[in-house]
Every structure is written in C-alpha cells, then in structure tokens.
Design an enzyme around this catalytic site. Structure first.
Site, short mmCIF file in Angstrom:
data_model
loop_
_atom_site.label_atom_id
_atom_site.label_comp_id
_atom_site.label_asym_id
_atom_site.label_seq_id
_atom_site.Cartn_x
_atom_site.Cartn_y
_atom_site.Cartn_z
N HIS A 168 -20.49 -4.12 -72.05
CA HIS A 168 -21.24 -2.81 -72.83
C HIS A 168 -22.82 -2.23 -72.59
O HIS A 168 -22.69 -1.13 -72.85
CB HIS A 168 -21.06 -2.72 -74.26
N SER A 222 -28.52 -7.02 -76.42
CA SER A 222 -27.10 -7.24 -76.00
C SER A 222 -28.18 -8.07 -74.75
O SER A 222 -28.81 -7.11 -74.17
CB SER A 222 -26.04 -6.33 -75.68
N ASP A 237 -16.49 -9.04 -71.86
CA ASP A 237 -17.43 -8.46 -72.14
C ASP A 237 -18.93 -9.14 -71.51
O ASP A 237 -19.70 -8.98 -72.03
CB ASP A 237 -18.16 -7.81 -73.42
#
Length: 482
Positions: free
Chosen positions: A115, A219, A145
């Site tokens: 992402h 992230s 992911d």
C-alpha cells in the site's frame, strides 16, 4: 479458494480456564506463576547500540500518484488500517504517499508495504545518509501487503537480516523504526502484545501485535528484536483518531521471507488453490449440521470445475484437517492450502453428514484475481422461521442477476423479528439448498426446512445465493416449534 462476501464481522473472545486441585491425592501441585521478587530492580534495556547498527539499512519511501487514494489514514476510523501518509503536492492533483522500508540485500533490494507503492507513477527512496535514489518496483503481493523495490546506489549498501518470527513471544521487547509524518529515522520501543492476530485485512492475516508507538508513515518499517533481527514489518494500526494508541500490527518475517523470495525470483507469488468458499462453523451451524463441535472450516460453495469439485468435495462438508494439520477455522484452511505446492496432492479429512471421510485433492495454482476468503459467522436466530417463499421466474432472474439454470426458492418476504430476520435473510435471497440437500422450488425448500426443524436439533442450515455468492446461514427455532 474464491472470494465470498462477508455478511457480518466476527468478534474476538477470550476464555479463562480454571484448574482444580484435588486433596488427598499424592500429586505434585503447581507452584505460583508469579516470579520471585528480585533483590535489585531490573534496568530497562538500552537500545542505542542496536539502533546505531541497524539504522543505516532503514529507508524512507516516497510514491508519486496522480490522484489521492480513497482509503488511508487521513480519515480517522476505529478499525485496523494501513498507515502510509498521503500528502497533496501543490494544487496539481498530484499526491505523495510516504512510508518506510528496509534493505535486505547489499545490491539495494528493499522490502516495504504494497500500500506504500500502490498506484505509484514514480517511487523514490531516501537513504539514511540523505541520498535520494529512484526505485524500481520488482514485484508486489496485495494479498499480504508486501512489495519489493530496488535501487542502484553504485556501491554495496548496509542491509539487515530477517529473523525467525515463529520464535516471537508476547512480552518481549521490540524496536520499531520508520518515517512517521516524514520524520525519517524515528525509533520507538515497546513489547510484543500478541502473535498470529487476524484483523480482517486479508485471507492470510498472521500479524504480530505490538504496543510500540507507530504512526502514519511508519508503514513498511522494520520491527527488530534486541538482537537486531527483523521479526516483522509495521503495516497497520488500530486507532479511533488516526494516531497511535498503542495497538500496532506487523507482518511476520517468515511470511516476508517466503513472499519476497518468490517476488524476486518470478515477480509474483504462487499459491495453492482448490476453489472453495468457506465460513466459520458457529454453534448454531454445528447444531444444524449435527457436528460434534463448532470447529473446522465449512464449505459454503465449491466452484464448478475446480480442484475441489473434481476431487468430490461438496458444499456442507466440514474440513477438519489437511495433510494431518488440524483446521480450526477458515483462515487455517486458507493458509494451509496456500502453502501447498500447485500440482501436489493434499489429503482433506472432512465430516459429511456426520461421517468421517478422507478425500485426496490435487491442488491447483491460485488465479491472480482469486483470493482465499473466509466468510464470518452467520448471525444466530430464534423462534419461528418467518419466511415467505416464491418461484424463481425468468423475470426474477433478470431483476436479481441470478445465473441462468439456477434452481431454488426466492425469499419474497421476511417477518420482522423472526429467526430468519435475525439470521440476516432478506427479500431477494435465493435458497438453493437446505443442509446438504439441493432444492429446486419453494415446495422443495418448504419440505426440507420442515424436516430439519422437527429434528432434535431444532435448527436448519440454509444455502443462500446473494449477489452472486453462496453461503450457509444457520437458523435455530424454538424447541416447541415442531
């Protein structure tokens, strides 16, 4: 496996087990579980040397995209969500997604979250020394992911090794590093709160939960042990505000290793596929299907022509193990099947009509757009059934986009407050089966339902078609309903 739409979120529950000590029996009694008092207070760990060693291998990643993504942490929601940071660039409609990553090979191979680089028209990496490099996306795996990007620095780069996430235990210290809010090189510490968390983000959830403060932009950053080994990649947080509340989730390093090796080798990930839709076996469903307990993975649907169909698996079967590995939930089945090499035979131990069976399934390769999806439990139900059924006419099929050739009974109305209403049934649903019995008309469905609810269990399992997906719905009626 193929996707089926979840109709209701599952809830997590914890059970406390109490042990009883019997007097008068010469058995060794367990001692207290609390540790003895320490003579001197223990010192908190100092992470400065660790940080100095691993920090050069942690990078900041900036992805340029032409439009803002609809999802993201800019909108605070009290659910787990990915947390790269989205920043508009001027008034041009161009946005930048900022996240983190870490180098796993000296030639510039970097692991990050899918992402973080999703929908990017350009990706750049900023090294610890401030040097910015263009990056190439080598491969991505949306299901987990995980993404791999590569930079050419013209020299060997410092890198860090992936550790063994299977050895991670709740309570141990961990360090998170990343680029929160664009502040590259940020370090936070905490402990592992739990392992193997399923947060509903995908079919292969096995997250490590940590309480180290992590925020937007973290992230893709690494999660370290005190020995400097990466045991996870920071990926999502649970927050009612969009900021850290001490509940973060990291993808385990064992999964990163498996996925990244395949992405580097082929650019994609190969997984096993059998072509079934699954759901949780609830208490009501176990009762309706005469199962010994609410465990295993219930097959709600079997795709025509799939490996499962060719092997003889049927809707209503409950998978208890695969190749000797116990299956307690749809997620277990999804993970186990995904790890089987396509072309290999897998031994499914199932319950069908209360009887144990072993079925050999030749596992296929998962199509790119197919994901193994575990449907949550169906709602519970009480009282009379409360359904009015009608025929599936050609006009009705057209209006509801029901595939040609589908046979069953149309749900015309559902009485408010009835078991059918409580179970989530609604007008427009099509009942295509009752338990393991197919139905082709309202009269078939009525007879089968009547036979089921007069049984000792006072419960019925309906196979329902809705929006192109088939799922079992368990309905329990009052014992006096006869």
């Amino acid at each position: 496996m193929h996707p089926s739409k979840p109709w209701r979120r599952t809830a997590l529950a914890a059970a406390l087990l109490a042990s009883t000590a019997f007097t008068g029996v010469a058995l060794a009694q367990p001692g207290p579980v609390n540790p003895p008092a320490m003579a001197t207070p223990a010192r908190l760990p100092d992470f400065s040397e660790l940080v100095a060693q691993v920090k050069p291998a942690v990078v900041s990643i900036t992805t340029t995209i032409s439009e803002a993504r609809s999802e993201g942490p800019d909108v605070p929601i009290p659910l787990p969500f990915p947390f790269s940071q989205m920043i508009p660039r001027g008034g041009s409609g161009v946005h930048e997604a900022r996240g983190s990553g870490f180098i796993i090979r000296q030639d510039g191979l970097i692991v990050t979250n899918y992402h973080v680089v999703k929908d990017g028209t350009a990706v750049s990496v900023t090294l610890d020394d401030g040097k910015e490099l263009k990056a190439k996306v080598i491969g991505t795996d949306p299901r987990t992911d995980i993404a791999i990007v590569k930079v050419d620095a013209g020299k060997p780069l410092p890198f860090i090794q992936l550790g063994n996430s299977r050895a991670v235990r709740p309570g141990e210290w961990v360090v998170a590093m990343g680029n929160p809010f664009g502040l590259g090189g940020t370090v936070t510490a905490g402990i592992v709160s739990a392992v193997s968390r399923d947060i509903g983000s995908g079919p292969y959830d096995q997250f490590i939960q940590v309480d180290a403060p992590i925020n937007q932009g973290n992230s893709g950053g690494p999660l370290f042990t005190q020995e400097g080994k990466v045991i996870g990649m920071n990926t999502a947080i649970f927050s009612p505000t969009g900021g850290s509340v001490g509940i973060g989730f990291a993808i385990p390093s064992d999964m990163i290793r498996t996925v990244s090796d395949q992405l580097v080798a082929t650019g994609h990930v190969t997984r096993g596929f059998v072509g079934v839709g699954t759901q949780v076996v609830s208490g009501a469903m176990a009762k309706a299907l005469h199962l010994p307990d609410a465990s295993g993975a219930l097959l709600a649907s079997v795709a025509s022509g799939s490996p499962a169909a060719r092997a003889g698996l049927e809707p209503g079967d409950v998978v208890e193990s695969v190749n000797g590995q116990k299956i307690t939930s749809p997620r277990d089945l999804a993970l186990t099947v995904a790890n089987v090499t396509p072309g290999d035979e897998a031994k499914f131990h199932i319950l069908r009509d209360g009887q144990d069976r072993d079925i050999e399934v030749k596992v296929g390769e998962q199509p790119p757009e197919k994901i193994a999806h575990a449907q949550p439990d169906e709602p519970s139900a009480r009282g009379q059934l409360g359904l009015a059924l009608g025929s599936l006419t050609p006009d009705v099929r057209d209006q509801l986009n029901v595939p040609d050739g589908t046979q069953g009974a149309l749900v015309r109305s559902v009485r408010s407050g009835s078991p059918a209403d409580d179970a989530g049934l609604r007008p427009g649903d099509v009942i295509v089966g009752v338990g393991n019995q197919k139905v082709s008309s309202p009269s078939d469905a009525t007879k089968a339902i009547a036979a089921a609810i007069t049984a000792k269990s006072h419960a019925v399992a309906l196979r329902v078609l809705r929006d192109g997906e088939v799922a079992f719905v368990g309905v329990t009626v009052g014992e006096a309903a006869g």
